[in-house]
Design a protein around this motif. Structure first.
Motif, PDB file in Angstrom:
ATOM      1  N   TYR A  28     -48.106 -47.810 -10.694  1.00 53.89           N
ATOM      2  CA  TYR A  28     -47.197 -48.646 -11.646  1.00 53.89           C
ATOM      3  C   TYR A  28     -47.195 -49.887 -11.085  1.00 53.89           C
ATOM      4  O   TYR A  28     -47.302 -51.110 -11.661  1.00 53.89           O
ATOM      5  N   TYR A  29     -46.942 -50.024  -9.873  1.00 53.07           N
ATOM      6  CA  TYR A  29     -46.795 -51.320  -8.940  1.00 53.07           C
ATOM      7  C   TYR A  29     -48.172 -52.112  -9.006  1.00 53.07           C
ATOM      8  O   TYR A  29     -48.152 -53.184  -9.095  1.00 53.07           O
ATOM      9  N   SER A  30     -49.249 -51.273  -8.995  1.00 54.31           N
ATOM     10  CA  SER A  30     -50.734 -52.022  -9.126  1.00 54.31           C
ATOM     11  C   SER A  30     -50.534 -52.677 -10.484  1.00 54.31           C
ATOM     12  O   SER A  30     -51.292 -53.584 -10.638  1.00 54.31           O
ATOM     13  N   SER A  31     -50.171 -52.096 -11.428  1.00 54.35           N
ATOM     14  CA  SER A  31     -50.469 -52.316 -12.982  1.00 54.35           C
ATOM     15  C   SER A  31     -49.526 -53.621 -13.137  1.00 54.35           C
ATOM     16  O   SER A  31     -49.918 -54.683 -13.547  1.00 54.35           O
ATOM     17  N   LEU A  32     -48.359 -53.603 -12.565  1.00 55.82           N
ATOM     18  CA  LEU A  32     -47.464 -54.750 -12.631  1.00 55.82           C
ATOM     19  C   LEU A  32     -48.076 -55.993 -11.858  1.00 55.82           C
ATOM     20  O   LEU A  32     -48.108 -57.241 -12.705  1.00 55.82           O
ATOM     21  N   LEU A  49     -58.159 -60.961  -7.368  1.00 58.71           N
ATOM     22  CA  LEU A  49     -56.965 -60.081  -7.221  1.00 58.71           C
ATOM     23  C   LEU A  49     -57.057 -59.084  -8.251  1.00 58.71           C
ATOM     24  O   LEU A  49     -56.635 -58.113  -8.199  1.00 58.71           O
ATOM     25  N   ILE A  50     -57.332 -59.561  -9.634  1.00 62.03           N
ATOM     26  CA  ILE A  50     -57.593 -58.678 -10.695  1.00 62.03           C
ATOM     27  C   ILE A  50     -58.309 -57.501 -10.189  1.00 62.03           C
ATOM     28  O   ILE A  50     -58.269 -56.434 -10.630  1.00 62.03           O
ATOM     29  N   GLU A  51     -59.514 -57.920  -9.556  1.00 64.09           N
ATOM     30  CA  GLU A  51     -60.535 -56.777  -9.346  1.00 64.09           C
ATOM     31  C   GLU A  51     -60.101 -55.882  -8.479  1.00 64.09           C
ATOM     32  O   GLU A  51     -60.493 -54.731  -8.458  1.00 64.09           O
ATOM     33  N   GLN A  52     -59.199 -56.355  -7.570  1.00 66.05           N
ATOM     34  CA  GLN A  52     -58.547 -55.626  -6.480  1.00 66.05           C
ATOM     35  C   GLN A  52     -57.588 -54.286  -7.021  1.00 66.05           C
ATOM     36  O   GLN A  52     -57.656 -53.190  -6.880  1.00 66.05           O
ATOM     37  N   ARG A  53     -56.751 -55.115  -8.011  1.00 61.77           N
ATOM     38  CA  ARG A  53     -56.004 -54.092  -8.652  1.00 61.77           C
ATOM     39  C   ARG A  53     -56.736 -52.951  -9.578  1.00 61.77           C
ATOM     40  O   ARG A  53     -56.442 -51.781  -9.554  1.00 61.77           O
ATOM     41  N   HIS A  54     -57.864 -53.370 -10.119  1.00 62.35           N
ATOM     42  CA  HIS A  54     -58.700 -52.400 -10.804  1.00 62.35           C
ATOM     43  C   HIS A  54     -59.389 -51.400  -9.631  1.00 62.35           C
ATOM     44  O   HIS A  54     -59.289 -50.117 -10.254  1.00 62.35           O
ATOM     45  N   ALA A  55     -59.846 -51.733  -8.489  1.00 61.23           N
ATOM     46  CA  ALA A  55     -60.180 -50.835  -7.798  1.00 61.23           C
ATOM     47  C   ALA A  55     -59.143 -50.172  -7.068  1.00 61.23           C
ATOM     48  O   ALA A  55     -59.461 -48.750  -6.979  1.00 61.23           O
ATOM     49  N   GLU A  56     -57.869 -50.422  -6.942  1.00 60.36           N
ATOM     50  CA  GLU A  56     -56.662 -49.571  -6.505  1.00 60.36           C
ATOM     51  C   GLU A  56     -56.638 -48.652  -7.522  1.00 60.36           C
ATOM     52  O   GLU A  56     -56.263 -47.243  -7.310  1.00 60.36           O
ATOM     53  N   THR A  57     -56.568 -48.742  -8.746  1.00 61.34           N
ATOM     54  CA  THR A  57     -56.299 -48.006  -9.959  1.00 61.34           C
ATOM     55  C   THR A  57     -57.378 -46.987  -9.935  1.00 61.34           C
ATOM     56  O   THR A  57     -57.037 -45.678  -9.932  1.00 61.34           O
ATOM     57  N   THR A  58     -58.716 -47.359  -9.977  1.00 62.46           N
ATOM     58  CA  THR A  58     -59.596 -46.378  -9.728  1.00 62.46           C
ATOM     59  C   THR A  58     -59.736 -45.502  -8.660  1.00 62.46           C
ATOM     60  O   THR A  58     -59.805 -44.031  -8.841  1.00 62.46           O
TER      61      THR A  58
END
Length: 367
Positions: free
Chosen positions: A339-343, A143-152
């Motif tokens: 922002y929501y991805s960061s949360l 899940l953390i990797e997915q959030r990183h991918a979203e931000t990228t």
């Protein structure tokens, strides 16, 4: 659950690896190089002679305390790398990786930390329990990797939109129609009040350093340390209004943010208060996409720094306000998603930390 000494669980097999000097790292290649830096892969190598094949393995940075898990053959980069393997084949290697992550290893600066690690006590469960703990933490890692991918992806989307609206230009080749930063903004720096004067510190005036520029949206809203009015006046600091484009000018050069509140800063900045005709978001993105160019402007023998005069002389194109505002509106929408991805990212990190503390941290009562 039982408590075991680190040395009973982990074998140091570093001697089985081959070191590649940092100056010989390749940007691309067949085989990864792993060093003690924060990035999982530091570089690449193309000759498999001497590659470490006994994977999976745990990597420990002796100076940095960085901990990594490698499932593919690799080379060691530079000094300060420890390669660890389970002593007992009954233990899940990835459980031992997570257990080491959960351990409280004190920060000794750039001293070696492995001497401390060897004194650790590790919580050990049955293999079935280890497998279940690994299953949960792997899911959180995913899940953390997915959030990183979203931000990228969102960052790349902003860059693509910028190029679509304004073109893909390089500040190293300015055109005659471009204007200097001095023409479109006022460049201001900062200073550090004397730290041994308690009356200068602990007030309500936000005061930042370059180390604090690491936000997800490009905006910064608060500071770690705050000054009193006396502290501000002691250095004749100039206040940066909301919307100021914050630019680190040394240690390192090229960190960029936008002031979401009023700020003061230390001497590591050359900030730009935008005049009419330029939006902070546009200028912020221009600088962000040209960090290499900004670093090339650095001067100094001990450490590189860009002066106020250098920043003022940088030439950039200034498109119509309509296009700038269009771009700013687009970025505002992506910022909401970030922002929501960061949360979600922070929630996942907190969940992983809580789980590790609950299952892997040895308490005094366990002995």
């Amino acid at each position: 659950m039982r408590i075991e000494k680190f040395t009973n669980l982990y074998r140091d097999v570093t001697k089985e690896g081959t070191k590649i000097p940092q100056e010989k790292y390749c940007l691309t290649g067949q085989f990864p190089i792993v060093d003690q830096g924060q990035r999982v892969i530091a570089g690449w190598w193309n000759d498999d002679a001497g590659i470490f094949k006994n994977v999976p393995a745990i990597i420990f940075g002796d100076h940095t305390r960085a901990i990594k898990y490698m499932e593919q053959p690799f080379f060691i980069g530079a000094d300060g790398v420890k390669i660890l393997r389970p002593t007992n084949i009954k233990d899940n290697p990835k459980y031992l990786y997570y257990a080491l992550q959960a351990a409280k290893i004190p920060n000794l600066g750039y001293s070696r930390h492995f001497k401390v690690v060897k004194e650790l006590q590790i919580c050990i469960y049955s293999r079935d329990e280890q497998n279940e703990i690994v299953r949960v933490l792997e899911k959180i890692d995913y899940l953390i990797e997915q959030r990183h991918a979203e931000t990228t992806y969102l960052d790349q989307l902003v860059k693509s939109r910028f190029i679509e609206l304004f073109g893909d230009y390089d500040l190293t080749h300015p055109q005659e129609s471009w204007v200097t930063i001095k023409e479109i903004g006022t460049v201001v720096g900062g200073a550090t009040p004397k730290t041994d004067h308690d009356e200068y510190w602990g007030g309500s005036y936000r005061w930042i350093t370059p180390a604090e520029l690491d936000g997800d949206s490009g905006y910064i809203y608060d500071s770690v340390r705050k000054l009193t009015k006396a502290g501000v006046e002691s250095c004749s600091l100039q206040e940066m209004p909301v919307g100021t484009v914050i630019l680190s000018s040394r240690a390192p050069i090229g960190k960029v943010a936008i002031a979401g509140n009023t700020f003061y800063c230390n001497q590591g900045f050359k900030n730009i208060i935008c005049k009419e005709g330029i939006t902070p978001r546009y200028l912020y993105t221009v600088l962000l996409l040209n960090v290499e160019y900004l670093n090339s402007l650095g001067r100094g023998a001990t450490f590189k720094e860009i002066s106020k005069g250098i920043v003022e002389s940088i030439r950039i194109p200034v498109p119509s306000m309509e296009l700038q505002q269009q771009f700013a509106a687009f970025v505002e929408q992506t910022d909401k998603s970030k922002y929501y991805s960061s949360l979600s990212f922070r929630y996942c990190q907190a969940a992983a930390n809580t789980y590790r503390q609950e299952w892997m941290t040895c308490r005094t009562s366990d002995f």
